[in-house]
Design an enzyme around this catalytic site. Structure first.
Site, PDB file in Angstrom:
ATOM      1  N   GLU A   1       0.810  -1.222   0.000  1.00  0.00           N
ATOM      2  CA  GLU A   1       0.000   0.000   0.000  1.00  0.00           C
ATOM      3  C   GLU A   1       0.844   1.272   0.000  1.00  0.00           C
ATOM      4  OE1 GLU A   1      -2.782  -0.598  -0.804  1.00  0.00           O
ATOM      5  OE2 GLU A   1      -3.828  -2.109   0.389  1.00  0.00           O
TER       6      GLU A   1
ATOM      7  N   HIS B   1      -2.781   2.347   8.582  1.00  0.00           N
ATOM      8  CA  HIS B   1      -3.798   1.533   7.914  1.00  0.00           C
ATOM      9  C   HIS B   1      -3.911   0.204   8.642  1.00  0.00           C
ATOM     10  CE1 HIS B   1      -5.999  -0.850   5.061  1.00  0.00           C
ATOM     11  NE2 HIS B   1      -4.962  -1.635   4.803  1.00  0.00           N
TER      12      HIS B   1
ATOM     13  N   HIS C   1      -6.911  -3.361   9.503  1.00  0.00           N
ATOM     14  CA  HIS C   1      -8.168  -4.050   9.210  1.00  0.00           C
ATOM     15  C   HIS C   1      -8.922  -4.287  10.518  1.00  0.00           C
ATOM     16  CE1 HIS C   1      -6.035  -5.983   5.438  1.00  0.00           C
ATOM     17  NE2 HIS C   1      -6.006  -4.662   5.432  1.00  0.00           N
TER      18      HIS C   1
ATOM     19  N   TYR D   1     -20.023  12.628  19.428  1.00  0.00           N
ATOM     20  CA  TYR D   1     -19.305  13.889  19.135  1.00  0.00           C
ATOM     21  C   TYR D   1     -17.835  13.675  18.759  1.00  0.00           C
ATOM     22  CZ  TYR D   1     -16.717  14.035  23.550  1.00  0.00           C
ATOM     23  OH  TYR D   1     -15.842  13.759  24.566  1.00  0.00           O
TER      24      TYR D   1
ATOM     25  N   HIS E   1     -12.409  -3.662   3.112  1.00  0.00           N
ATOM     26  CA  HIS E   1     -10.963  -3.720   3.308  1.00  0.00           C
ATOM     27  C   HIS E   1     -10.571  -3.323   4.747  1.00  0.00           C
ATOM     28  CE1 HIS E   1      -6.760  -2.651   1.481  1.00  0.00           C
ATOM     29  NE2 HIS E   1      -6.652  -3.036   2.737  1.00  0.00           N
TER      30      HIS E   1
ATOM     31  N   TYR F   1      -6.458  20.134  20.119  1.00  0.00           N
ATOM     32  CA  TYR F   1      -6.405  19.094  21.152  1.00  0.00           C
ATOM     33  C   TYR F   1      -5.062  18.357  21.089  1.00  0.00           C
ATOM     34  CZ  TYR F   1      -8.109  15.063  23.864  1.00  0.00           C
ATOM     35  OH  TYR F   1      -8.293  14.076  24.787  1.00  0.00           O
TER      36      TYR F   1
HETATM   37  P1  13P Z   1       1.397  -5.206   3.310  1.00  0.00           P
HETATM   38  O1  13P Z   1       1.873  -6.379   4.125  1.00  0.00           O
HETATM   39  O2  13P Z   1       1.950  -5.240   1.900  1.00  0.00           O
HETATM   40  O3  13P Z   1       1.614  -3.895   4.027  1.00  0.00           O
HETATM   41  O4  13P Z   1      -0.173  -5.365   3.080  1.00  0.00           O
HETATM   42  C1  13P Z   1      -1.074  -5.507   4.130  1.00  0.00           C
HETATM   43  C2  13P Z   1      -2.365  -4.844   3.830  1.00  0.00           C
HETATM   44  O5  13P Z   1      -3.061  -4.534   4.756  1.00  0.00           O
HETATM   45  C3  13P Z   1      -2.786  -4.571   2.448  1.00  0.00           C
HETATM   46  O6  13P Z   1      -3.897  -3.727   2.451  1.00  0.00           O
END
Ligand code: 13P
Length: 229
Positions: A76, A95, A97, A116, A158, A211
């Site tokens: 990514e 990022h 999941h 809020y 995702h 903040y």
């Molecule tokens: P990477 O291990 O390449 O960072 O990918 C993990 C991921 O969450 C892809 O969206």
């Protein structure tokens, strides 16, 4: 912060993501702006195995995604680079999941201002993008567009992205975003959550902009001392 300290802070943040239950296995990635460059986690490396010198340095905005070092960058890397290019106010991108954020993204449900704390993300809702395959320019475009001027977005089927001026701030928002998602999910399970008026949220946004500002100062710019990517 010295470059090695930035790398160590990134490894610690990755382990913290696992500890907080935001991430598991090799999913998830994060990046930090360092001058003209970014440092990003390597692809497919479980965080328990991650060492500071495995983080990958790349030029922000380099369409070819050139890098050097012992490991290849996160699949990514493109949305990390594109977000940092589009948003000079952002110093770190997280990022993951995380379960509830991902569940809402599977239903294409944006998170409204039912609590809020949405104001901590600089807008009146957290958008949810359409689906695009991981690691693609299409996903990156959707991510940049869905983020807009805010600090959080759900990626369809995702996961989520949270951002901040610093890694600490982006990590704080990642946990807050998962919390908002969980609260919204639970509220919807037993009724129809009350959505606060835009004016109420807009009045809070300036308060959140300040903040923690002194505690979370911008990372020091280190001007690409990492060598060619
Ligand atoms: P990477 O291990 O390449 O960072 O990918 C993990 C991921 O969450 C892809 O969206």
């Amino acid at each position: 912060m010295q470059m090695h300290d930035t790398r160590k802070a990134m490894v610690a943040a990755c382990l913290e993501m696992n500890r907080l239950g935001l991430n598991q296995g090799t999913s998830g990635n994060l990046s930090v702006r360092v001058g003209e460059r970014l440092l990003v986690t390597p692809t497919a490396v479980a965080y328990e195995r991650l060492a500071p010198d495995m983080l990958v340095s790349m030029l922000i905005g380099d369409e070819e995604g050139r890098w050097s070092g012992p490991c290849a960058p996160s699949s990514e890397w493109r949305f990390h680079s594109d977000i940092l290019r589009a948003r000079p106010d952002i110093g770190a991108v997280v990022h993951c999941h995380a379960t509830y954020a991902t569940v809402l993204s599977m239903l294409r449900l944006p998170i409204p201002a039912a609590h809020y704390m949405i104001a901590a993300f600089g807008g009146t809702e957290i958008a949810c993008t359409d689906y695009a395959p991981y690691g693609t320019p299409e996903l990156s475009s959707l991510a940049v567009e869905g983020l807009g001027p805010r600090h959080g977005v759900l990626l369809g089927s995702h996961g989520m992205i949270a951002t901040g001026r610093t890694l600490e701030e982006a990590m704080w928002r990642a946990l807050e975003l998962e919390t908002l998602a969980r609260q919204y999910y639970l509220a919807r399970a037993i009724g129809q959550p009350v959505v606060l008026p835009d004016a109420a949220i807009n009045a809070l946004i300036p308060r959140f902009a300040a903040y923690g500002a002194s505690a979370n100062a911008l990372p020091e710019r280190e001007g690409g001392s990492e060598g060619a990517g």
